[in-house]
Design a protein around this motif. Structure first.
Motif, PDB file in Angstrom:
ATOM      1  N   ASP A   1       0.863  -1.178   0.000  1.00  0.00           N
ATOM      2  CA  ASP A   1       0.000   0.000   0.000  1.00  0.00           C
ATOM      3  C   ASP A   1       0.898   1.225   0.000  1.00  0.00           C
ATOM      4  OD1 ASP A   1      -2.287   1.453  -0.062  1.00  0.00           O
ATOM      5  OD2 ASP A   1      -2.771   1.234   2.064  1.00  0.00           O
ATOM      6  N   ILE A   2       0.449   2.281  -0.671  1.00  0.00           N
ATOM      7  CA  ILE A   2       1.293   3.459  -0.874  1.00  0.00           C
ATOM      8  C   ILE A   2       0.599   4.694  -0.317  1.00  0.00           C
ATOM      9  CG2 ILE A   2       2.476   4.894  -2.584  1.00  0.00           C
ATOM     10  CD1 ILE A   2       2.366   2.447  -4.479  1.00  0.00           C
ATOM     11  N   HIS A   3       1.316   5.425   0.531  1.00  0.00           N
ATOM     12  CA  HIS A   3       0.857   6.717   1.040  1.00  0.00           C
ATOM     13  C   HIS A   3       1.859   7.774   0.598  1.00  0.00           C
ATOM     14  CE1 HIS A   3      -2.163   4.872   3.746  1.00  0.00           C
ATOM     15  NE2 HIS A   3      -1.267   3.901   3.840  1.00  0.00           N
ATOM     16  N   MET A   4       1.353   8.956   0.267  1.00  0.00           N
ATOM     17  CA  MET A   4       2.225  10.022  -0.213  1.00  0.00           C
ATOM     18  C   MET A   4       2.083  11.266   0.640  1.00  0.00           C
ATOM     19  SD  MET A   4       1.859   9.739  -4.343  1.00  0.00           S
ATOM     20  CE  MET A   4       2.978  11.123  -4.527  1.00  0.00           C
TER      21      MET A   4
ATOM     22  N   ASP B   1      -1.022  13.977 -10.548  1.00  0.00           N
ATOM     23  CA  ASP B   1      -1.976  12.912 -10.838  1.00  0.00           C
ATOM     24  C   ASP B   1      -1.684  11.647 -10.035  1.00  0.00           C
ATOM     25  OD1 ASP B   1      -3.209  14.549 -12.657  1.00  0.00           O
ATOM     26  OD2 ASP B   1      -2.082  13.776 -14.371  1.00  0.00           O
ATOM     27  N   LEU B   2      -0.527  11.607  -9.368  1.00  0.00           N
ATOM     28  CA  LEU B   2      -0.134  10.401  -8.643  1.00  0.00           C
ATOM     29  C   LEU B   2      -1.145  10.028  -7.570  1.00  0.00           C
ATOM     30  CD1 LEU B   2       3.677  11.130  -8.197  1.00  0.00           C
ATOM     31  CD2 LEU B   2       2.607   9.593  -9.836  1.00  0.00           C
ATOM     32  N   MET B   3      -1.774  11.026  -6.958  1.00  0.00           N
ATOM     33  CA  MET B   3      -2.720  10.739  -5.881  1.00  0.00           C
ATOM     34  C   MET B   3      -3.916   9.938  -6.389  1.00  0.00           C
ATOM     35  SD  MET B   3      -1.465  11.866  -3.070  1.00  0.00           S
ATOM     36  CE  MET B   3      -2.916  11.749  -2.037  1.00  0.00           C
ATOM     37  N   ASN B   4      -4.279  10.139  -7.655  1.00  0.00           N
ATOM     38  CA  ASN B   4      -5.451   9.472  -8.221  1.00  0.00           C
ATOM     39  C   ASN B   4      -5.090   8.288  -9.112  1.00  0.00           C
ATOM     40  OD1 ASN B   4      -7.190  11.454  -7.049  1.00  0.00           O
ATOM     41  ND2 ASN B   4      -6.649  12.855  -8.708  1.00  0.00           N
ATOM     42  N   LEU B   5      -3.818   7.947  -9.148  1.00  0.00           N
ATOM     43  CA  LEU B   5      -3.372   6.835  -9.993  1.00  0.00           C
ATOM     44  C   LEU B   5      -3.795   5.512  -9.368  1.00  0.00           C
ATOM     45  CD1 LEU B   5      -1.566   6.338 -12.550  1.00  0.00           C
ATOM     46  CD2 LEU B   5       0.310   5.930 -10.946  1.00  0.00           C
TER      47      LEU B   5
ATOM     48  N   ASN C   1       0.770   2.271 -10.419  1.00  0.00           N
ATOM     49  CA  ASN C   1       1.853   3.006  -9.785  1.00  0.00           C
ATOM     50  C   ASN C   1       3.159   2.226  -9.948  1.00  0.00           C
ATOM     51  OD1 ASN C   1       3.699   3.928  -7.584  1.00  0.00           O
ATOM     52  ND2 ASN C   1       1.973   5.268  -7.127  1.00  0.00           N
ATOM     53  N   ILE C   2       4.219   2.896 -10.393  1.00  0.00           N
ATOM     54  CA  ILE C   2       5.469   2.189 -10.679  1.00  0.00           C
ATOM     55  C   ILE C   2       6.103   1.606  -9.426  1.00  0.00           C
ATOM     56  CG2 ILE C   2       6.992   4.204 -10.520  1.00  0.00           C
ATOM     57  CD1 ILE C   2       8.433   3.037 -13.050  1.00  0.00           C
ATOM     58  N   VAL C   3       5.826   2.180  -8.262  1.00  0.00           N
ATOM     59  CA  VAL C   3       6.326   1.602  -7.015  1.00  0.00           C
ATOM     60  C   VAL C   3       5.665   0.245  -6.766  1.00  0.00           C
ATOM     61  CG1 VAL C   3       6.360   1.887  -4.495  1.00  0.00           C
ATOM     62  CG2 VAL C   3       6.938   3.812  -5.983  1.00  0.00           C
ATOM     63  N   TYR C   4       4.347   0.191  -6.967  1.00  0.00           N
ATOM     64  CA  TYR C   4       3.632  -1.078  -6.798  1.00  0.00           C
ATOM     65  C   TYR C   4       4.074  -2.093  -7.854  1.00  0.00           C
ATOM     66  CZ  TYR C   4      -0.207  -4.354  -6.066  1.00  0.00           C
ATOM     67  OH  TYR C   4      -0.946  -5.484  -5.796  1.00  0.00           O
ATOM     68  N   ARG C   5       4.252  -1.619  -9.079  1.00  0.00           N
ATOM     69  CA  ARG C   5       4.689  -2.518 -10.155  1.00  0.00           C
ATOM     70  C   ARG C   5       6.084  -3.082  -9.866  1.00  0.00           C
ATOM     71  NH1 ARG C   5       4.912   1.173 -14.744  1.00  0.00           N
ATOM     72  NH2 ARG C   5       5.825  -0.615 -15.828  1.00  0.00           N
ATOM     73  N   ALA C   6       6.947  -2.262  -9.263  1.00  0.00           N
ATOM     74  CA  ALA C   6       8.281  -2.750  -8.893  1.00  0.00           C
ATOM     75  C   ALA C   6       8.178  -3.838  -7.838  1.00  0.00           C
ATOM     76  CB  ALA C   6       9.135  -1.581  -8.390  1.00  0.00           C
ATOM     77  N   ALA C   7       7.303  -3.625  -6.851  1.00  0.00           N
ATOM     78  CA  ALA C   7       7.113  -4.640  -5.807  1.00  0.00           C
ATOM     79  C   ALA C   7       6.580  -5.939  -6.404  1.00  0.00           C
ATOM     80  CB  ALA C   7       6.156  -4.106  -4.740  1.00  0.00           C
TER      81      ALA C   7
END
Length: 311
Positions: free
Chosen positions: A64-67, A76-80, A85-91
């Motif tokens: 899960d990602i918090h910014m 636009d990252l908040m609504n992606l 999200n590339i962070v999630y895709r990396a995980a």
């Protein structure tokens, strides 16, 4: 960010630095549509920070990602969607690589990442790629996967051509689509960076018929000794007038403070000027803050900062 996480010491904290393309030549186009590049990556000491925490027991997704940070809610990252999200895709990519290696799924714990966002998106600073690389490095450690740096870079390449240079964490001369790296030491410089408040669509630039795709090939030595141009700069300035305004403004400020003419990094939208001394860059920053309101750019939408280049 949930209080239970905010009050907990992170398992791992890692910085994800921005980069500049000191030059960018497009020397051809491959049959698969990708462009052949020559570029010089300069890493900066300006960075996002990623803090990784244990997930609550109710969490079902892998990550899960918090910014937070001044740019977190202006992008636009908040609504992606999480899956994009590339962070999630990396995980996810590292998780799948772990499964292939025979790691038990339960041993790769679910996590929450708090992303402190400083690097503007859509700016040619590699923020998303840096975040992906930081995630690969952090989760490789947390999950005890023991992938080598070379293996992590290979996984990262599936996420983006810039990811490997951030996995290695070193300045580099890059060829191919950006993945063929030769690590280099660069002279220490200070950089004044300006994001003009617009996002450049990389796909639009690389697909444009007027893009220069026949830059002369140069050697790494020539790039290090003489530099080079950014083959995208003229087209981006034509397509995005705010970038042209920012480039002209920053050039004027830089030359008034013993700096170099401003250049575009990547496909933009960020422009940068190099200075031999940090005091010159800081003087340029002060002048930029005073003149931005009357420049034709939206002062509130712009981001600007001074950063040191990593040697």
């Amino acid at each position: 960010m949930p209080d239970v996480i905010a009050s907990t010491v992170p398992l791992v904290s890692i910085l994800a630095p921005a980069k500049l393309n000191l030059m960018l030549h497009i020397v051809g186009r491959r049959d698969d549509g990708y462009h052949e590049l020559q570029t010089l990556f300069q890493l900066l000491d300006y960075a996002d920070q990623l803090d990784f925490y244990p997930a609550p027991i109710t969490q079902t997704q892998l990550l899960d990602i918090h910014m937070s940070g001044p740019l977190a809610r202006t992008q636009d990252l908040m609504n992606l969607p999480l899956q994009n999200n590339i962070v999630y895709r990396a995980a996810q990519a590292l998780y799948q690589a772990g499964l292939v290696r025979g790691i038990a799924p339960d041993s790769m714990q679910k996590l929450v990442v708090h992303l402190h966002k400083k690097i503007p998106s859509g700016g040619g600073l590699g923020g998303g790629s840096a975040n992906a690389a930081a995630t690969l490095i952090a989760l490789n450690q947390l999950w005890g996967l023991q992938f080598s740096t070379t293996e992590l870079a290979s996984i990262g390449l599936s996420l983006g051509a810039d990811v490997p240079v951030f996995v290695h964490g070193r300045n580099a001369w890059a060829q191919g689509i950006g993945e063929d790296l030769t690590f280099v030491n660069l002279a220490t410089q200070s950089f004044l960076v300006l994001h003009p408040g617009c996002q450049v669509a990389t796909g639009r630039v690389f697909q444009h018929p007027n893009l220069t795709r026949s830059s002369p090939k140069i050697t790494m030595r020539t790039a290090l000794e003489q530099g080079g141009e950014n083959a995208c700069q003229a087209l981006v300035c034509h397509l995005y007038p705010k970038v042209k305004l920012a480039l002209d403004l920053l050039t004027q400020i830089s030359l008034a403070n013993q700096g170099c003419p401003a250049r575009l990094t990547g496909t933009g939208a960020c422009v940068f000027a190099a200075f031999a001394h940090q005091t010159q860059a800081q003087a340029g920053l002060s002048l930029l803050a005073k003149t931005l309101a009357n420049s034709g750019l939206d002062e509130q939408a712009c981001t600007y900062f001074v950063a040191q280049g990593k040697a």
